[in-house]
Scaffold this active site. Structure first.
Site, PDB file in Angstrom:
ATOM      1  N   LYS A   1      97.424  21.768  24.333  1.00  0.00           N
ATOM      2  CA  LYS A   1      97.437  20.806  25.600  1.00  0.00           C
ATOM      3  C   LYS A   1      98.842  20.688  26.247  1.00  0.00           C
ATOM      4  O   LYS A   1      98.777  20.821  27.441  1.00  0.00           O
ATOM      5  CB  LYS A   1      96.943  19.438  25.234  1.00  0.00           C
ATOM      6  CG  LYS A   1      95.688  19.572  24.254  1.00  0.00           C
ATOM      7  CD  LYS A   1      95.028  18.101  24.034  1.00  0.00           C
ATOM      8  CE  LYS A   1      96.123  17.390  23.074  1.00  0.00           C
ATOM      9  NZ  LYS A   1      96.397  17.999  21.613  1.00  0.00           N
TER      10      LYS A   1
ATOM     11  N   ARG B   1      91.948   8.872  23.372  1.00  0.00           N
ATOM     12  CA  ARG B   1      91.786   9.586  21.997  1.00  0.00           C
ATOM     13  C   ARG B   1      90.679   8.899  21.297  1.00  0.00           C
ATOM     14  O   ARG B   1      90.378   9.141  20.044  1.00  0.00           O
ATOM     15  CB  ARG B   1      93.052   9.461  21.142  1.00  0.00           C
ATOM     16  CG  ARG B   1      93.938  10.792  21.167  1.00  0.00           C
ATOM     17  CD  ARG B   1      95.194  10.330  20.444  1.00  0.00           C
ATOM     18  NE  ARG B   1      95.845  11.282  19.751  1.00  0.00           N
ATOM     19  CZ  ARG B   1      96.764  12.099  20.278  1.00  0.00           C
ATOM     20  NH1 ARG B   1      97.084  11.966  21.468  1.00  0.00           N
ATOM     21  NH2 ARG B   1      97.427  13.114  19.379  1.00  0.00           N
TER      22      ARG B   1
ATOM     23  N   ARG C   1     106.004  24.819  15.009  1.00  0.00           N
ATOM     24  CA  ARG C   1     106.272  24.579  16.433  1.00  0.00           C
ATOM     25  C   ARG C   1     107.709  23.833  16.229  1.00  0.00           C
ATOM     26  O   ARG C   1     108.230  23.184  15.261  1.00  0.00           O
ATOM     27  CB  ARG C   1     105.486  23.531  16.900  1.00  0.00           C
ATOM     28  CG  ARG C   1     105.840  23.009  18.168  1.00  0.00           C
ATOM     29  CD  ARG C   1     104.950  22.159  18.767  1.00  0.00           C
ATOM     30  NE  ARG C   1     104.475  20.856  18.045  1.00  0.00           N
ATOM     31  CZ  ARG C   1     103.506  20.064  18.508  1.00  0.00           C
ATOM     32  NH1 ARG C   1     102.972  20.064  19.720  1.00  0.00           N
ATOM     33  NH2 ARG C   1     103.123  18.864  17.646  1.00  0.00           N
TER      34      ARG C   1
ATOM     35  N   ARG D   1     109.385  18.457  14.839  1.00  0.00           N
ATOM     36  CA  ARG D   1     109.036  17.049  15.272  1.00  0.00           C
ATOM     37  C   ARG D   1     108.602  16.481  13.629  1.00  0.00           C
ATOM     38  O   ARG D   1     108.167  17.157  12.866  1.00  0.00           O
ATOM     39  CB  ARG D   1     107.504  16.953  15.900  1.00  0.00           C
ATOM     40  CG  ARG D   1     107.695  16.633  17.681  1.00  0.00           C
ATOM     41  CD  ARG D   1     106.527  16.759  18.393  1.00  0.00           C
ATOM     42  NE  ARG D   1     105.295  16.089  17.730  1.00  0.00           N
ATOM     43  CZ  ARG D   1     104.313  15.925  18.399  1.00  0.00           C
ATOM     44  NH1 ARG D   1     104.032  16.568  19.522  1.00  0.00           N
ATOM     45  NH2 ARG D   1     102.773  15.418  17.842  1.00  0.00           N
TER      46      ARG D   1
ATOM     47  N   ARG E   1      96.320  14.255  10.914  1.00  0.00           N
ATOM     48  CA  ARG E   1      96.346  14.124  12.305  1.00  0.00           C
ATOM     49  C   ARG E   1      94.863  14.825  12.652  1.00  0.00           C
ATOM     50  O   ARG E   1      94.159  14.382  13.446  1.00  0.00           O
ATOM     51  CB  ARG E   1      97.234  14.999  13.031  1.00  0.00           C
ATOM     52  CG  ARG E   1      98.732  14.215  13.068  1.00  0.00           C
ATOM     53  CD  ARG E   1      99.921  14.601  13.303  1.00  0.00           C
ATOM     54  NE  ARG E   1      99.723  15.522  14.641  1.00  0.00           N
ATOM     55  CZ  ARG E   1     100.716  16.338  15.068  1.00  0.00           C
ATOM     56  NH1 ARG E   1     101.396  16.910  14.074  1.00  0.00           N
ATOM     57  NH2 ARG E   1     100.655  17.082  16.194  1.00  0.00           N
TER      58      ARG E   1
HETATM   59  P1  AP5 Z   1     101.155  22.510  22.079  1.00  0.00           P
HETATM   60  O1  AP5 Z   1     101.171  22.728  23.335  1.00  0.00           O
HETATM   61  O2  AP5 Z   1     102.589  21.580  21.641  1.00  0.00           O
HETATM   62  O3  AP5 Z   1     100.008  21.833  21.559  1.00  0.00           O
HETATM   63  P2  AP5 Z   1      99.310  20.051  21.955  1.00  0.00           P
HETATM   64  O4  AP5 Z   1      97.937  20.444  22.125  1.00  0.00           O
HETATM   65  O5  AP5 Z   1     100.273  19.608  22.877  1.00  0.00           O
HETATM   66  O6  AP5 Z   1      99.654  19.521  20.339  1.00  0.00           O
HETATM   67  P3  AP5 Z   1     100.383  18.024  20.162  1.00  0.00           P
HETATM   68  O7  AP5 Z   1     100.678  18.211  18.621  1.00  0.00           O
HETATM   69  O8  AP5 Z   1     101.443  17.755  20.896  1.00  0.00           O
HETATM   70  O9  AP5 Z   1      99.338  17.175  20.165  1.00  0.00           O
HETATM   71  P4  AP5 Z   1      98.933  15.814  19.393  1.00  0.00           P
HETATM   72  O10 AP5 Z   1      97.742  15.433  20.173  1.00  0.00           O
HETATM   73  O11 AP5 Z   1      99.010  15.776  18.016  1.00  0.00           O
HETATM   74  O12 AP5 Z   1     100.443  14.977  19.554  1.00  0.00           O
HETATM   75  P5  AP5 Z   1     100.989  14.018  20.623  1.00  0.00           P
HETATM   76  O13 AP5 Z   1     102.173  14.171  21.031  1.00  0.00           O
HETATM   77  O14 AP5 Z   1      99.746  13.625  21.691  1.00  0.00           O
HETATM   78  O15 AP5 Z   1     101.062  23.680  21.148  1.00  0.00           O
HETATM   79  C1  AP5 Z   1     101.168  23.576  19.816  1.00  0.00           C
HETATM   80  C2  AP5 Z   1     101.989  25.046  19.237  1.00  0.00           C
HETATM   81  O16 AP5 Z   1     101.013  26.052  19.567  1.00  0.00           O
HETATM   82  C3  AP5 Z   1     103.334  25.122  19.919  1.00  0.00           C
HETATM   83  O17 AP5 Z   1     104.443  25.693  18.973  1.00  0.00           O
HETATM   84  C4  AP5 Z   1     102.766  26.123  21.066  1.00  0.00           C
HETATM   85  O18 AP5 Z   1     103.999  27.096  21.217  1.00  0.00           O
HETATM   86  C5  AP5 Z   1     101.784  26.919  20.302  1.00  0.00           C
HETATM   87  N1  AP5 Z   1     100.909  27.473  21.049  1.00  0.00           N
HETATM   88  C6  AP5 Z   1     100.317  26.729  22.237  1.00  0.00           C
HETATM   89  N2  AP5 Z   1      99.308  27.532  22.905  1.00  0.00           N
HETATM   90  C7  AP5 Z   1      99.282  28.831  22.317  1.00  0.00           C
HETATM   91  C8  AP5 Z   1      98.306  29.940  22.376  1.00  0.00           C
HETATM   92  N3  AP5 Z   1      97.483  30.081  23.314  1.00  0.00           N
HETATM   93  N4  AP5 Z   1      98.576  30.852  21.582  1.00  0.00           N
HETATM   94  C9  AP5 Z   1      99.459  30.771  20.486  1.00  0.00           C
HETATM   95  N5  AP5 Z   1     100.294  29.912  20.366  1.00  0.00           N
HETATM   96  C10 AP5 Z   1     100.342  28.654  21.256  1.00  0.00           C
HETATM   97  O19 AP5 Z   1     100.514  12.793  19.761  1.00  0.00           O
HETATM   98  C11 AP5 Z   1     101.688  12.190  18.794  1.00  0.00           C
HETATM   99  C12 AP5 Z   1     101.327  11.050  17.889  1.00  0.00           C
HETATM  100  O20 AP5 Z   1     101.292   9.815  18.999  1.00  0.00           O
HETATM  101  C13 AP5 Z   1      99.836  10.995  17.488  1.00  0.00           C
HETATM  102  O21 AP5 Z   1      99.525  11.329  16.186  1.00  0.00           O
HETATM  103  C14 AP5 Z   1      99.723   9.296  17.528  1.00  0.00           C
HETATM  104  O22 AP5 Z   1     100.396   8.818  16.551  1.00  0.00           O
HETATM  105  C15 AP5 Z   1     100.323   8.885  18.773  1.00  0.00           C
HETATM  106  N6  AP5 Z   1      99.659   8.935  20.020  1.00  0.00           N
HETATM  107  C16 AP5 Z   1      99.779   9.987  21.009  1.00  0.00           C
HETATM  108  N7  AP5 Z   1      98.718   9.619  21.975  1.00  0.00           N
HETATM  109  C17 AP5 Z   1      98.071   8.547  21.399  1.00  0.00           C
HETATM  110  C18 AP5 Z   1      96.680   7.712  21.869  1.00  0.00           C
HETATM  111  N8  AP5 Z   1      96.275   7.918  23.143  1.00  0.00           N
HETATM  112  N9  AP5 Z   1      96.217   6.755  21.251  1.00  0.00           N
HETATM  113  C19 AP5 Z   1      96.825   6.655  19.826  1.00  0.00           C
HETATM  114  N10 AP5 Z   1      97.905   7.069  19.234  1.00  0.00           N
HETATM  115  C20 AP5 Z   1      98.291   8.129  20.146  1.00  0.00           C
END
Ligand code: AP5
Ligand code: ZN
Length: 208
Positions: free
Chosen positions: A13, A88, A127, A154, A165
């Site tokens: 994403k 979420r 990552r 991270r 997660r």
């Molecule tokens: P990346 O693009 O970073 O993936 P992402 O989907 O953005 O993953 P995140 O881990 O950031 O999402 P998340 O939902 O767990 O974390 P968030 O920060 O929102 O890609 C991942 C890897 O794959 C990278 O190395 C990239 O280079 C690689 N890649 C990408 N595309 C590729 C492809 N096509 N082919 C190969 N490789 C590829 O949340 C973190 C924490 O915050 C949560 O656990 C929670 O505690 C809290 N939080 C955040 N939002 C909320 C909410 N709305 N409600 C409650 N708690 C929340």
């Protein structure tokens, strides 16, 4: 474009959002980035959120809904917005609908970036992110290819936390796929392909 990016942790994403921001300059609202900034700054929000994030659990709805509601009221979102990592839970989706109704800015689409969990575990444990510009890379990047900044891992990208997660995603967030399908907004994209191929489908889905 007023869009929600749906998908499991590590589905890509943030990677796809960064490409949309680079090409179209649309405001990117990532709740994960907002929370990590609050943790780094040591704000009361950051102190409250840290233990949930480190465990891979969701931060309570009322905290996150308030944060996003305030952000959506900022004037730049009149140009559109990319919501990444929000909503979420069902409560967050309902609150988002209510706020967008008030602002008269309905969603154009909810894009689901779909990737198998086993692929995701490999992606997330390797990552690395840039400390200076937020570039999302991998363990193969010794320094940031964009700004030469330091790459770091991270705290929640270890295998135990990643598995939790994914469990949390399945239980609390995956039901939103049906929710947005029911609203006729869902577009599912195969995220297990080259980043550029995924991006081409993202743009096609948005009519860009
Ligand atoms: P990346 O693009 O970073 O993936 P992402 O989907 O953005 O993953 P995140 O881990 O950031 O999402 P998340 O939902 O767990 O974390 P968030 O920060 O929102 O890609 C991942 C890897 O794959 C990278 O190395 C990239 O280079 C690689 N890649 C990408 N595309 C590729 C492809 N096509 N082919 C190969 N490789 C590829 O949340 C973190 C924490 O915050 C949560 O656990 C929670 O505690 C809290 N939080 C955040 N939002 C909320 C909410 N709305 N409600 C409650 N708690 C929340
Ligand atoms: Zn950088």
């Amino acid at each position: 474009m007023n869009i929600v990016l749906l998908g499991a942790p590590g589905a890509g994403k943030g990677t796809q959002a960064a490409k949309l921001v680079e090409e179209f300059g649309t405001p990117h609202i990532s709740t994960g980035d907002m929370l990590r900034a609050a943790v780094k700054a040591g704000t009361p929000l950051g102190k409250k959120a840290k233990s949930y994030m480190d465990a891979g659990d969701l931060v309570p709805d009322e905290v996150i809904i308030g944060l996003v509601t305030e952000r959506l009221q900022e004037p730049d979102t009149a140009r559109g917005f990319i919501l990444d990592g929000f909503p979420r839970t069902s409560a967050q989706a309902v609150a988002l609908d209510a706020e967008l109704g008030k602002l008269e800015r309905p969603l154009d689409a909810a894009l689901l970036v779909d990737v198998d969990f086993e692929v995701i575990i490999g992606r997330l444990t390797s990552r690395r992110m840039c400390r200076d510009c937020g570039y999302i890379g991998s363990a193969a990047d010794a320094t940031c290819p964009k700004c030469s900044g330091e790459m770091y891992q991270r705290d929640d990208d270890n295998e135990t936390t990643v598995r939790n997660r994914l469990d949390v995603y399945e239980k609390s967030t995956a039901p939103l796929i049906d929710y947005y399908r029911g609203c006729d907004l869902l577009v599912s994209i195969d995220g297990d392909r080259d980043v550029e191929e995924v991006y081409a489908d993202v743009k096609k889905a948005l009519g860009l």
